[in-house]
Each structure stands twice: as C-alpha cells, then as structure tokens.
Enzyme design. Structure first.
Site, PDB file in Angstrom:
ATOM      1  N   LYS A 115       0.811  -1.223   0.000  1.00 47.56           N
ATOM      2  CA  LYS A 115       0.000   0.000   0.000  1.00 47.56           C
ATOM      3  C   LYS A 115       0.843   1.271   0.000  1.00 47.56           C
ATOM      4  CE  LYS A 115      -3.693  -0.292   2.683  1.00 47.56           C
ATOM      5  NZ  LYS A 115      -4.441  -0.653   3.911  1.00 47.56           N
ATOM      6  N   HIS A 205     -16.173   6.758   3.349  1.00 52.22           N
ATOM      7  CA  HIS A 205     -15.415   5.847   2.485  1.00 52.22           C
ATOM      8  C   HIS A 205     -16.136   5.783   1.135  1.00 52.22           C
ATOM      9  CE1 HIS A 205     -13.146   2.006   1.568  1.00 52.22           C
ATOM     10  NE2 HIS A 205     -14.123   1.982   0.668  1.00 52.22           N
ATOM     11  N   LYS A 234     -16.196  -2.939   6.764  1.00 53.45           N
ATOM     12  CA  LYS A 234     -17.480  -2.487   6.232  1.00 53.45           C
ATOM     13  C   LYS A 234     -18.639  -3.359   6.702  1.00 53.45           C
ATOM     14  CE  LYS A 234     -14.691  -1.401   2.208  1.00 53.45           C
ATOM     15  NZ  LYS A 234     -14.110  -2.020   1.003  1.00 53.45           N
ATOM     16  N   GLU A 272     -10.060   2.723  -3.703  1.00 56.49           N
ATOM     17  CA  GLU A 272     -10.717   3.217  -2.482  1.00 56.49           C
ATOM     18  C   GLU A 272     -10.202   4.603  -2.093  1.00 56.49           C
ATOM     19  OE1 GLU A 272     -12.014  -0.859  -0.219  1.00 56.49           O
ATOM     20  OE2 GLU A 272     -10.228   0.129   0.552  1.00 56.49           O
ATOM     21  N   GLU A 286      -6.314   3.099  -1.151  1.00 54.17           N
ATOM     22  CA  GLU A 286      -5.704   1.865  -1.660  1.00 54.17           C
ATOM     23  C   GLU A 286      -6.472   1.357  -2.881  1.00 54.17           C
ATOM     24  OE1 GLU A 286      -5.976  -1.894   0.263  1.00 54.17           O
ATOM     25  OE2 GLU A 286      -7.965  -1.533   1.093  1.00 54.17           O
ATOM     26  N   ARG A 290      -9.130  -7.241  -6.962  1.00 51.63           N
ATOM     27  CA  ARG A 290      -9.968  -8.447  -6.941  1.00 51.63           C
ATOM     28  C   ARG A 290     -11.435  -8.026  -6.985  1.00 51.63           C
ATOM     29  NH1 ARG A 290     -11.821  -7.471  -1.722  1.00 51.63           N
ATOM     30  NH2 ARG A 290     -10.219  -6.639  -0.348  1.00 51.63           N
ATOM     31  N   VAL A 293     -16.392  -7.852  -1.835  1.00 53.80           N
ATOM     32  CA  VAL A 293     -17.597  -8.366  -1.175  1.00 53.80           C
ATOM     33  C   VAL A 293     -18.837  -7.587  -1.633  1.00 53.80           C
ATOM     34  CG1 VAL A 293     -18.722  -8.660   1.074  1.00 53.80           C
ATOM     35  CG2 VAL A 293     -16.268  -9.128   0.850  1.00 53.80           C
TER      36      VAL A 293
HETATM   37  P1  ADP Z   1     -11.611  -4.848   2.276  1.00 56.02           P
HETATM   38  O1  ADP Z   1     -12.373  -4.934   3.570  1.00 56.02           O
HETATM   39  O2  ADP Z   1     -10.274  -5.525   2.285  1.00 56.02           O
HETATM   40  O3  ADP Z   1     -11.573  -3.493   1.681  1.00 56.02           O
HETATM   41  P2  ADP Z   1     -13.829  -6.358   1.248  1.00 56.02           P
HETATM   42  O4  ADP Z   1     -14.755  -5.420   1.890  1.00 56.02           O
HETATM   43  O5  ADP Z   1     -14.119  -6.775  -0.142  1.00 56.02           O
HETATM   44  O6  ADP Z   1     -12.402  -5.704   1.220  1.00 56.02           O
HETATM   45  O7  ADP Z   1     -13.650  -7.649   2.212  1.00 56.02           O
HETATM   46  C1  ADP Z   1     -12.691  -8.694   2.043  1.00 56.02           C
HETATM   47  C2  ADP Z   1     -12.648  -9.478   3.316  1.00 56.02           C
HETATM   48  O8  ADP Z   1     -13.595 -10.561   3.309  1.00 56.02           O
HETATM   49  C3  ADP Z   1     -11.355 -10.199   3.557  1.00 56.02           C
HETATM   50  O9  ADP Z   1     -10.391  -9.371   4.097  1.00 56.02           O
HETATM   51  C4  ADP Z   1     -11.747 -11.313   4.535  1.00 56.02           C
HETATM   52  O10 ADP Z   1     -11.718 -10.882   5.882  1.00 56.02           O
HETATM   53  C5  ADP Z   1     -13.152 -11.614   4.164  1.00 56.02           C
HETATM   54  N1  ADP Z   1     -13.266 -12.909   3.477  1.00 56.02           N
HETATM   55  C6  ADP Z   1     -12.312 -13.550   2.797  1.00 56.02           C
HETATM   56  N2  ADP Z   1     -12.750 -14.698   2.259  1.00 56.02           N
HETATM   57  C7  ADP Z   1     -14.038 -14.819   2.608  1.00 56.02           C
HETATM   58  C8  ADP Z   1     -15.047 -15.792   2.334  1.00 56.02           C
HETATM   59  N3  ADP Z   1     -14.821 -16.860   1.578  1.00 56.02           N
HETATM   60  N4  ADP Z   1     -16.285 -15.585   2.837  1.00 56.02           N
HETATM   61  C9  ADP Z   1     -16.531 -14.470   3.566  1.00 56.02           C
HETATM   62  N5  ADP Z   1     -15.609 -13.520   3.837  1.00 56.02           N
HETATM   63  C10 ADP Z   1     -14.374 -13.681   3.373  1.00 56.02           C
HETATM   64  P1  ADP Z   2      -7.654  -2.119   4.345  1.00 58.95           P
HETATM   65  O1  ADP Z   2      -6.538  -2.523   3.434  1.00 58.95           O
HETATM   66  O2  ADP Z   2      -7.569  -2.779   5.677  1.00 58.95           O
HETATM   67  O3  ADP Z   2      -8.982  -2.213   3.697  1.00 58.95           O
HETATM   68  P2  ADP Z   2      -7.768   0.781   3.949  1.00 58.95           P
HETATM   69  O4  ADP Z   2      -6.545   1.583   3.680  1.00 58.95           O
HETATM   70  O5  ADP Z   2      -8.647   0.500   2.805  1.00 58.95           O
HETATM   71  O6  ADP Z   2      -7.348  -0.577   4.674  1.00 58.95           O
HETATM   72  O7  ADP Z   2      -8.602   1.513   5.093  1.00 58.95           O
HETATM   73  C1  ADP Z   2      -9.709   0.902   5.686  1.00 58.95           C
HETATM   74  C2  ADP Z   2     -10.526   1.941   6.427  1.00 58.95           C
HETATM   75  O8  ADP Z   2      -9.732   2.613   7.407  1.00 58.95           O
HETATM   76  C3  ADP Z   2     -11.070   3.069   5.562  1.00 58.95           C
HETATM   77  O9  ADP Z   2     -12.294   2.734   4.945  1.00 58.95           O
HETATM   78  C4  ADP Z   2     -11.247   4.185   6.569  1.00 58.95           C
HETATM   79  O10 ADP Z   2     -12.405   4.003   7.346  1.00 58.95           O
HETATM   80  C5  ADP Z   2     -10.047   3.985   7.457  1.00 58.95           C
HETATM   81  N1  ADP Z   2      -8.898   4.783   7.007  1.00 58.95           N
HETATM   82  C6  ADP Z   2      -7.875   4.396   6.205  1.00 58.95           C
HETATM   83  N2  ADP Z   2      -6.998   5.393   6.011  1.00 58.95           N
HETATM   84  C7  ADP Z   2      -7.478   6.461   6.702  1.00 58.95           C
HETATM   85  C8  ADP Z   2      -7.015   7.804   6.947  1.00 58.95           C
HETATM   86  N3  ADP Z   2      -5.877   8.264   6.429  1.00 58.95           N
HETATM   87  N4  ADP Z   2      -7.787   8.620   7.730  1.00 58.95           N
HETATM   88  C9  ADP Z   2      -8.944   8.164   8.273  1.00 58.95           C
HETATM   89  N5  ADP Z   2      -9.405   6.920   8.116  1.00 58.95           N
HETATM   90  C10 ADP Z   2      -8.683   6.073   7.339  1.00 58.95           C
HETATM   91 MG    MG Z   3      -9.621  -1.168   2.033  1.00 59.28          MG
END
Ligand code: ADP
Ligand code: ADP
Ligand code: MG
Length: 454
Positions: A115, A205, A234, A272, A286, A290, A293
């Site tokens: 990232k 977000h 989320k 994002e 980020e 892929r 969800v």
């Molecule tokens: P992110 O939260 O990383 O931005 P998503 O909201 O798309 O992305 O959620 C992905 C997350 O879903 C993964 O980090 C993991 O915790 C969860 N996950 C992975 N595989 C499965 C699965 N087969 N069924 C339900 N949840 C899963």
């Molecule tokens: P992940 O890879 O775990 O999905 P993200 O970078 O997408 O991580 O961040 C997940 C969540 O964390 C965001 O949706 C937001 O709610 C919070 N977040 C991430 N970066 C920041 C930031 N710089 N300031 C405030 N909130 C943040």
């Molecule tokens: Mg994310």
C-alpha cells in the site's frame, strides 16, 4: 477456457460457480474437509478435497490448489476475494502452470498490494493522496515527527481487512503506535512494514469499481459508499454515494480510471478513497485487485454481471458493450450478515443453522451458500450472507432493506441482522449524517436498548 477452478468457499464460491455456468463453463470446486457438503461443492462439475479445516492447511495452500487444478483438468483459476486473491506469487504460479488467472497481472497485484508503493504509483498517475510517507525504521520516524500533523494513522503496507492500523493522537505516542501496528502486521501479514497518513477524523469511504480489458478499454461502473464501518471493516455498502458533490464523484471516477490505466490493469478492481467531510477533499487510500464483497450493489444499478465480465476479460474478450454503455439506475444497498454475537463484543459464533427463512419479493437479492442444516465451521470469516436491495431511490431502498431484514429468520446462531435493522432505521443513517466512526459511537446506544431484554 472451458473449466474454471474456484479457489474459494462460501457465498463467493457459489457466486463464481453461477457465473461460470451461465457462460457455459464447467465449475470446479476445491474444499476443506468441513466444507464437503457445501452448496458450491454439490453444484460443481468436479470437486477436490485440499485438506483439513484450518485455512493454512487448505484454502491458503497454493500447492494443494494447483494439484487439484491438474487433477481436475482446469484451464483457469478464479480466486474470489480474501485467501489467495491478492497473492502475487499465487498468480505467478497459476500462469507458470499454464492456467489463466482470473485477475490482473502478478505485477499489478504486487504494486497495489504494497500500500505504500500503491500511494507512490497513484500519486504519479495524478490521483489525490492524503498527506503521508513511508517509514523506514524508528529513527526515520523520529526524523519525520516535525512534519507530521496529528492525528496520524500508522498503516501496515501489507494490510487488509482493517487490520494493522493504529491512530496516533500525539507525537509522543508515535513510536508506540508505530511499533504496535508493525507487530500486528508482522503477525497477520508476515511483513512489519508500516507507513503513515494524516488521520481524517470525519470521513466517508468512497470507492470506484473499475473494469479493464486486453483491448485497451478502461471503464468505471460507478462508485460505492461504504461509510458504515466498525474497526475499519465495512458493514453496509450502497450506490450511488448519497449527496456526494458531483465534482468529487467525477474526481473519484476519473482518477480511478487513470490509476487503472497507469498500472496496465486487467479485470475488475476497486480504487478506495476517503472523502474528508471537514475539508471537502478526496484522498486515495488503496486499490483492491480483486472482486469485492460489495460488488452486488454495483451490479444492481448497472445490470452488469461483474464476475461474468472478470471471466470474459480473462479469456481475452472485450468488456461487453452493454456494460460499457451502461446507465446507472436507482439505488442499491447491501447488508453483510455475520454469524456473530454482536451484543457481546462481536464474537464469531459458529454452529448449525437449525432454521433459515430468506427474504424475497421485488428488488431483493440474497447471496448466501447456506441452507437449513448447514454447519458454519469455526475456521472461516463469519460473514454468512449478503442481503442486497434495489429500488428507485435511496429512501425506498432503505425501507425495502428494513422489510427484507424483517423477513429474514436465522435460527441456531446469533447474527448481526438485528444490528442492521437498528442501523437502517437510525435517523443519522436515513439522512446520511454519518462518518466512518459513526457506528462505533452508536453501538453503545444500541446495546442498551430496552428491546435487548426480549
Ligand atoms: P476490504 O475490507 O479488504 O476493503 P472487502 O470489503 O471486499 O475488502 O472484504 C474482504 C474481506 O472478506 C477479507 O479481508 C476477509 O476478511 C473476508 N473474506 C475472505 N474470504 C471470505 C469468504 N470466503 N467468505 C466471507 N468472507 C471472506
Ligand atoms: P484495508 O486494506 O484494511 O482495507 P484501507 O486503507 O482500505 O485498509 O482503510 C480501511 C478503512 O480505514 C477506511 O475505509 C477508513 O475508514 C479507514 N482509514 C484508512 N486510512 C485512513 C485515513 N488516512 N484517515 C482516516 N481513516 C482512514
Ligand atoms: Mg480497504
């Protein structure tokens, strides 16, 4: 491409199987011991056991999955989300084994999967960044302290799923926050590399769904709002982003396309952002390389089948012109239903589903692999179903979701369905008066409601 191996489980495995069958392709399942009777396994054209329940012994074993691919004569692999979906070595291994990996190049996965590097690539593509920088080590952190405007967020470069993050309010706590984030990241992702960003206190977000094919087309399928979060994860997602200024939406869409072009992206991906409610500025956070969800809300308003497009793009087809020329209609909301005792600290609650009644009717879609009698094993993510609704506008979608949640009955395990009813009926949610921290401040109110006693 004739036979697609699905390297996943649960609702997403079933979702991918459905897309394969509609395309006239065979769907090949892999499963752990405890998933033997899963719906995507019984519906598959062939299936192969890859090991016992724990993920490190099954769904996270590239070797076992590749052996299954050979045994079943697969010619493509769809990784779904989670597990190996963003593992560049796995993508490389598939290609080396002569399999089509349904996703972007290993190189794009690598660039966006780090990232901190993704920030640099995005910045070079003209995408707006939140102030921040790499941290080489503690000495480097101390050198940078004078430039940091607190609060800052320490973030794992390899992070995902909201893990490996620490909010640091004051300079004197920076070293500790950095070390905590680093330790958590080392344990969860095998890399302790951490970078910092200015922490945006009141944020929404916002993310953009992109699709890119081998013929030079790079399009967006609109944005999603995923502001309802707990611990950076989320719970509710929707599209379009309600009351987002048009200029900000346009900036999000165009910079997402620019980034996808910049990394020679292929397939479906999500860029994002956080939208700072105090400054009105949009910042990149980020890119997920892929299917996500929450992809169904974009499907509901666009009519596109994003998993179908992923597979078609992987085999060399151009993006379906119907998708390129799509119009976005109405409003869609998704609620992630988890098997969790949310009133007692969101403890995951595996068990057997003794009863299950799913909602139906106009504008309701349910993505789940579960049926009555299904067992929810303790080894995997607690998400068991997604309820998605589509309606002409946001208020009708909100009311439709409440109606659908009311119809849903799950017996045998506690779920977050009643939490979603509280969220969807909250006046703050109804008026979109929320930020990413909102739910965490509301949850205490929900937990002491008199209805709890019932
Ligand atoms: P992110 O939260 O990383 O931005 P998503 O909201 O798309 O992305 O959620 C992905 C997350 O879903 C993964 O980090 C993991 O915790 C969860 N996950 C992975 N595989 C499965 C699965 N087969 N069924 C339900 N949840 C899963
Ligand atoms: P992940 O890879 O775990 O999905 P993200 O970078 O997408 O991580 O961040 C997940 C969540 O964390 C965001 O949706 C937001 O709610 C919070 N977040 C991430 N970066 C920041 C930031 N710089 N300031 C405030 N909130 C943040
Ligand atoms: Mg994310």
């Amino acid at each position: 491409m004739k036979r697609v191996l699905i390297a996943n489980r649960g609702e997403i495995a079933l979702r991918i199987l459905r897309a394969c069958h509609e395309l006239g392709l065979e769907a090949l399942a892999v499963y752990s011991d405890v998933d033997r009777n899963a719906r995507h396994v019984t519906l598959a054209d062939a299936s192969f056991c890859i090991g016992p329940g724990p993920v490190t012994k099954s769904y996270l074993q590239p070797g076992a999955i590749l052996a299954a691919a050979t045994a079943m004569g697969a010619d493509a692999v769809h990784p779904g989300y989670g597990f190996l979906a963003e593992n560049a070595e796995f993508a490389d291994a598939c290609t080396e084994a002569g399999l089509i990996f349904v996703g972007p190049s290993a190189e794009a996965i690598r660039q966006m999967g780090d990232k901190a590097q993704a920030r640099r690539v995005a910045g070079a593509a003209g995408v707006p960044l939140v102030p921040g920088a790499d941290i080489a080590d503690i000495a480097d952190l101390e050198r940078q302290l004078p430039e940091m405007s607190f609060p800052v967020l320490m973030k794992a470069a390899a992070g995902g799923g909201g893990r490996g993050m620490r909010i640091v309010e004051r300079a004197e706590d920076a070293t500790q926050g950095y070390m905590e984030a680093s330790r958590e990241a080392e344990a969860a992702f095998g890399s302790g590399v951490v970078y910092w960003e200015r922490y945006v206190r009141r944020a929404r977000h916002i993310e953009v769904q992109v699709l890119a094919d081998r013929h030079g087309a790079v399009i967006d399928v609109g944005e999603r709002d995923c502001t309802v979060q707990r611990r950076h994860q989320k719970l509710v997602e929707e599209t379009p982003a309600h009351d987002l200024p048009d200029a900000i939406r346009e900036q999000a869409l165009s910079s997402a396309r620019a980034l996808a072009k910049g990394v020679d992206y292929l397939g479906a991906g999500t860029v994002e952002y956080i939208y700072d409610l105090d400054t009105g500025l949009l910042h990149f956070i980020e890119m997920n390389t892929r299917i996500q969800v929450e992809h169904p809300v974009s499907e509901m308003v666009s009519g596109a089948d994003l998993v179908r497009e992923q597979i078609r793009i992987a085999r060399g087809d151009p993006i379906d012109p119907m998708v390129v020329n799509r119009t976005l209609n109405g409003h869609a909301i998704e609620c992630r239903i988890n098997a969790e005792a949310w009133r007692s600290g969101f403890v995951p609650s595996p068990g057997v589903l003794s009863g299950l009644v799913l909602p139906g009717g106009p504008g309701v879609r349910v993505d789940t692999h579960l049926t009555v009698g299904s067992e929810i094993p303790p080894f995997y993510d607690s998400m068991i179903a997604k309820i998605i609704v589509h309606a002409p506008d946001r208020e009708q979608a909100r009311l439709r979701m409440l109606r659908a949640l009311n119809e849903l009955q799950v017996e045998g395990v506690p779920t977050t369905a009643d939490l979603h009813e509280l969220i969807l009926s909250d006046p703050d949610f109804a008026s979109m008066n929320i930020s990413t921290k909102w739910l965490e401040t509301r949850i205490d109110d929900y937990q002491v409601r008199p209805s709890d006693a019932a």
